[in-house]
Motif scaffolding. Structure first.
Motif, PDB file in Angstrom:
ATOM      1  N   ALA A  79       6.277   1.116  14.067  1.00 15.17           N
ATOM      2  CA  ALA A  79       6.405   2.390  13.355  1.00 15.17           C
ATOM      3  C   ALA A  79       5.358   2.448  12.255  1.00 15.17           C
ATOM      4  CB  ALA A  79       7.818   2.534  12.766  1.00 15.17           C
ATOM      5  N   PRO A  80       4.972   3.645  11.843  1.00  9.34           N
ATOM      6  CA  PRO A  80       4.024   3.748  10.717  1.00  9.34           C
ATOM      7  C   PRO A  80       4.602   3.106   9.462  1.00  9.34           C
ATOM      8  CG  PRO A  80       4.231   5.857  11.847  1.00  9.34           C
ATOM      9  CD  PRO A  80       5.312   4.969  12.389  1.00  9.34           C
ATOM     10  N   GLY A  81       3.707   2.593   8.644  1.00 13.05           N
ATOM     11  CA  GLY A  81       4.165   1.957   7.406  1.00 13.05           C
ATOM     12  C   GLY A  81       3.009   1.309   6.678  1.00 13.05           C
ATOM     13  N   PRO A  82       3.299   0.678   5.570  1.00 15.36           N
ATOM     14  CA  PRO A  82       2.235   0.128   4.738  1.00 15.36           C
ATOM     15  C   PRO A  82       1.715  -1.203   5.245  1.00 15.36           C
ATOM     16  CG  PRO A  82       4.339  -0.434   3.784  1.00 15.36           C
ATOM     17  CD  PRO A  82       4.638   0.436   4.979  1.00 15.36           C
ATOM     18  N   TYR A 121      -9.754  -9.254   4.608  1.00 15.49           N
ATOM     19  CA  TYR A 121     -10.807  -9.599   5.563  1.00 15.49           C
ATOM     20  C   TYR A 121     -11.968 -10.310   4.876  1.00 15.49           C
ATOM     21  CZ  TYR A 121     -14.289  -9.128   9.250  1.00 15.49           C
ATOM     22  OH  TYR A 121     -15.238  -9.406  10.197  1.00 15.49           O
ATOM     23  N   GLN A 122     -12.369  -9.824   3.705  1.00 18.13           N
ATOM     24  CA  GLN A 122     -13.491 -10.428   2.983  1.00 18.13           C
ATOM     25  C   GLN A 122     -13.170 -11.851   2.530  1.00 18.13           C
ATOM     26  OE1 GLN A 122     -14.164  -7.566  -0.120  1.00 18.13           O
ATOM     27  NE2 GLN A 122     -14.960  -6.031   1.294  1.00 18.13           N
ATOM     28  N   LYS A 123     -11.904 -12.123   2.216  1.00 14.94           N
ATOM     29  CA  LYS A 123     -11.490 -13.428   1.700  1.00 14.94           C
ATOM     30  C   LYS A 123     -10.755 -14.255   2.757  1.00 14.94           C
ATOM     31  CE  LYS A 123     -12.627 -12.035  -2.533  1.00 14.94           C
ATOM     32  NZ  LYS A 123     -13.713 -12.633  -3.329  1.00 14.94           N
ATOM     33  N   ARG A 124     -10.882 -13.895   4.013  1.00 15.60           N
ATOM     34  CA  ARG A 124     -10.040 -14.475   5.065  1.00 15.60           C
ATOM     35  C   ARG A 124     -10.224 -15.975   5.238  1.00 15.60           C
ATOM     36  NH1 ARG A 124     -14.317 -11.928   7.103  1.00 15.60           N
ATOM     37  NH2 ARG A 124     -15.504 -12.825   8.841  1.00 15.60           N
ATOM     38  N   ARG A 125     -11.349 -16.532   4.773  1.00 15.61           N
ATOM     39  CA  ARG A 125     -11.573 -17.974   4.899  1.00 15.61           C
ATOM     40  C   ARG A 125     -10.911 -18.747   3.752  1.00 15.61           C
ATOM     41  NH1 ARG A 125     -13.080 -18.377  10.097  1.00 15.61           N
ATOM     42  NH2 ARG A 125     -14.823 -16.984  10.595  1.00 15.61           N
ATOM     43  N   THR A 126     -10.433 -18.011   2.754  1.00 15.50           N
ATOM     44  CA  THR A 126      -9.819 -18.627   1.581  1.00 15.50           C
ATOM     45  C   THR A 126      -8.315 -18.738   1.771  1.00 15.50           C
ATOM     46  OG1 THR A 126     -11.515 -17.589   0.198  1.00 15.50           O
ATOM     47  CG2 THR A 126      -9.565 -18.460  -0.927  1.00 15.50           C
ATOM     48  N   GLU A 127      -7.745 -19.876   1.433  1.00 12.68           N
ATOM     49  CA  GLU A 127      -6.295 -20.034   1.514  1.00 12.68           C
ATOM     50  C   GLU A 127      -5.595 -19.172   0.464  1.00 12.68           C
ATOM     51  OE1 GLU A 127      -4.714 -21.815   3.735  1.00 12.68           O
ATOM     52  OE2 GLU A 127      -6.399 -22.937   4.613  1.00 12.68           O
ATOM     53  N   GLY A 128      -4.361 -18.784   0.771  1.00 19.93           N
ATOM     54  CA  GLY A 128      -3.540 -18.121  -0.236  1.00 19.93           C
ATOM     55  C   GLY A 128      -3.429 -16.619  -0.120  1.00 19.93           C
ATOM     56  N   GLY A 179       0.822  -1.206   0.000  1.00 20.86           N
ATOM     57  CA  GLY A 179       0.000   0.000   0.000  1.00 20.86           C
ATOM     58  C   GLY A 179       0.856   1.257   0.000  1.00 20.86           C
ATOM     59  N   ARG A 180       0.389   2.288  -0.719  1.00 19.43           N
ATOM     60  CA  ARG A 180       1.147   3.532  -0.816  1.00 19.43           C
ATOM     61  C   ARG A 180       0.592   4.638   0.072  1.00 19.43           C
ATOM     62  NH1 ARG A 180       0.981   3.667  -7.328  1.00 19.43           N
ATOM     63  NH2 ARG A 180      -1.188   3.185  -6.754  1.00 19.43           N
ATOM     64  N   ASN A 181      -0.598   4.436   0.605  1.00 14.08           N
ATOM     65  CA  ASN A 181      -1.216   5.449   1.464  1.00 14.08           C
ATOM     66  C   ASN A 181      -2.304   4.778   2.291  1.00 14.08           C
ATOM     67  OD1 ASN A 181      -3.574   5.325  -0.282  1.00 14.08           O
ATOM     68  ND2 ASN A 181      -2.425   6.615  -1.711  1.00 14.08           N
ATOM     69  N   GLN A 182      -2.933   5.578   3.143  1.00  7.98           N
ATOM     70  CA  GLN A 182      -3.936   5.012   4.055  1.00  7.98           C
ATOM     71  C   GLN A 182      -5.120   4.421   3.292  1.00  7.98           C
ATOM     72  OE1 GLN A 182      -5.990   7.763   6.744  1.00  7.98           O
ATOM     73  NE2 GLN A 182      -5.602   6.344   8.435  1.00  7.98           N
ATOM     74  N   ARG A 183      -5.535   5.096   2.227  1.00  2.02           N
ATOM     75  CA  ARG A 183      -6.673   4.582   1.445  1.00  2.02           C
ATOM     76  C   ARG A 183      -6.356   3.210   0.872  1.00  2.02           C
ATOM     77  NH1 ARG A 183      -7.736   4.153  -3.714  1.00  2.02           N
ATOM     78  NH2 ARG A 183      -5.891   5.358  -4.295  1.00  2.02           N
ATOM     79  N   GLU A 184      -5.163   3.057   0.298  1.00  2.06           N
ATOM     80  CA  GLU A 184      -4.796   1.758  -0.274  1.00  2.06           C
ATOM     81  C   GLU A 184      -4.623   0.710   0.809  1.00  2.06           C
ATOM     82  OE1 GLU A 184      -2.687   3.112  -4.446  1.00  2.06           O
ATOM     83  OE2 GLU A 184      -1.417   2.297  -2.854  1.00  2.06           O
ATOM     84  N   ASN A 185      -4.086   1.099   1.967  1.00  7.03           N
ATOM     85  CA  ASN A 185      -3.974   0.150   3.078  1.00  7.03           C
ATOM     86  C   ASN A 185      -5.351  -0.373   3.480  1.00  7.03           C
ATOM     87  OD1 ASN A 185      -1.199   0.419   3.208  1.00  7.03           O
ATOM     88  ND2 ASN A 185      -1.222   1.831   4.952  1.00  7.03           N
ATOM     89  N   ARG A 186      -6.340   0.520   3.522  1.00  3.70           N
ATOM     90  CA  ARG A 186      -7.702   0.096   3.888  1.00  3.70           C
ATOM     91  C   ARG A 186      -8.259  -0.873   2.842  1.00  3.70           C
ATOM     92  NH1 ARG A 186      -8.570   5.669   5.529  1.00  3.70           N
ATOM     93  NH2 ARG A 186      -9.528   6.064   3.496  1.00  3.70           N
ATOM     94  N   THR A 187      -7.978  -0.592   1.569  1.00  5.77           N
ATOM     95  CA  THR A 187      -8.476  -1.469   0.503  1.00  5.77           C
ATOM     96  C   THR A 187      -7.845  -2.856   0.607  1.00  5.77           C
ATOM     97  OG1 THR A 187      -8.799   0.426  -0.969  1.00  5.77           O
ATOM     98  CG2 THR A 187      -8.681  -1.751  -1.989  1.00  5.77           C
ATOM     99  N   LEU A 188      -6.557  -2.907   0.851  1.00  4.73           N
ATOM    100  CA  LEU A 188      -5.868  -4.196   0.973  1.00  4.73           C
ATOM    101  C   LEU A 188      -6.369  -4.970   2.190  1.00  4.73           C
ATOM    102  CD1 LEU A 188      -2.224  -3.104   0.082  1.00  4.73           C
ATOM    103  CD2 LEU A 188      -3.834  -4.335  -1.376  1.00  4.73           C
TER     104      LEU A 188
END
Length: 339
Positions: A271-274, A255-262, A241-250
């Protein structure tokens, strides 16, 4: 008499509709939504298209492209342009779909805003007969912006319409279109970046995904629009992720696919970071290398040990950590970057 127009949202297709309306024909429009937009962006796009068409009193039909379209992107009959843009195949596909809609809507022919010589892959004069033949709609596709440069269509030959009032536009100049827009008092969308598939950087990511996975998915294409992309091995990649918005998307994707392997979610602690999303079947080296890359983009100072948390998806979530040194030269990021 009714016609169905392919509406991109640009000035050319808007003018094509207006010219056909002036021929005394009722027009409805269809827009094909490509699978790159997030739901909120898609909703905004549709509202914008409806606003443009409201100027002409035209009803909009929206077709969301699905797996059938993705199979064309994976292996286009007529090949790609400079990026991952199978322009000819896309256009033929859209026309075929619109042709299927004609009977349902009671339309007699199709309308497009194509201009002779405007685009090298799909709008040169010799391409039109090829397109018409492959769609099975030869003679039923009317291109009013270049009508007087092209052979008469079935609607003209049968006297359904007259296109004597239409221009003879060719090439990439926009003077005549702008004059017509002023004449009709039309608000329109200024030319922008065009189809995302024509973007060279995005195209590289699409082709990398096809090589690695053998197929495309709508989720996969949407993820290509965000973050820094790294191919760690043939079956594992990471998106940083390059910013907070992209971090939220990732995070939302994980989270939506958390039951799926891979799926793997990386975060450098302390420290702050992606956030970094890993996708695929990694080796231990792949996980360590992606932890290095995650620490590289964190705010930790150089030459310090960084603990990276790694959460793996699946029925039994697995949380591990990897301690790496954030150090210049320890890992060549360019060997992994998808460019």
């Amino acid at each position: 008499m009714k016609a169905l127009a392919l509406f991109s949202g640009g000035l050319d297709s808007l003018l094509a509709i207006k010219l056909i309306q002036e021929a005394g024909v009722e027009v409805e429009a269809v827009n094909f939504i490509q699978p790159f937009l997030a739901p909120a962006e898609e909703e905004k796009r549709i509202a914008h298209l409806q606003k443009l068409l409201a100027q002409l009193g035209v009803k909009l039909h929206v077709v969301r492209l699905d797996d059938e379209y993705l199979r064309i992107l994976e292996n286009p009959k007529h090949g790609y342009g400079k990026a991952a843009n199978p322009c000819l195949d896309c256009h033929i596909f859209f026309l075929r779909k619109a042709g299927e809609m004609m009977k349902e809507l009671g339309a007699s022919f199709l309308v497009t805003g194509e201009v002779v010589g405007q685009r090298p892959k799909s709008q040169y004069r010799g391409a039109f007969p090829k397109i018409d033949a492959e769609t099975g709609l030869a003679g039923l596709i009317v291109r009013p912006l270049s009508a007087r440069l092209l052979p008469p269509t079935i609607p003209e030959e049968k006297g359904w319409i007259s296109l004597d009032h239409c221009p003879s536009i060719q090439g990439r100049q926009r003077k005549i279109q702008l004059e017509l827009a002023a004449k009709y008092g039309l608000e329109y969308e200024s030319p922008a970046g065009g189809c995302l598939l024509t973007n060279v950087e995005y195209g590289r990511k699409v082709k990398d995904l096809i090589r690695a996975d053998g197929h495309l998915t709508i989720d996969g294409l949407r993820l290509l629009r965000i973050g820094r992309h790294f191919r760690l091995s043939p079956h594992f990649k990471g998106i940083v992720g390059r910013n907070q918005r992209e971090n939220r998307t990732l995070f939302a994707h994980f989270y939506q696919k958390r039951r799926t392997e891979g799926l793997y979610l990386f975060k450098a602690l302390g420290a702050p970071g992606p956030l970094t999303l890993g996708l695929g079947n990694p080796t231990a080296d792949d996980l360590r290398n992606l932890a290095h890359i995650t620490s590289r983009y964190s705010d930790h100072p150089w030459d310090t040990a960084v603990t990276v948390k790694i959460l793996a998806s699946g029925k039994n979530h697995r949380l591990t950590t990897e301690t790496v040194t954030k150090q210049q030269g320890v890992l060549d990021l360019e060997q992994f970057r998808i460019v």
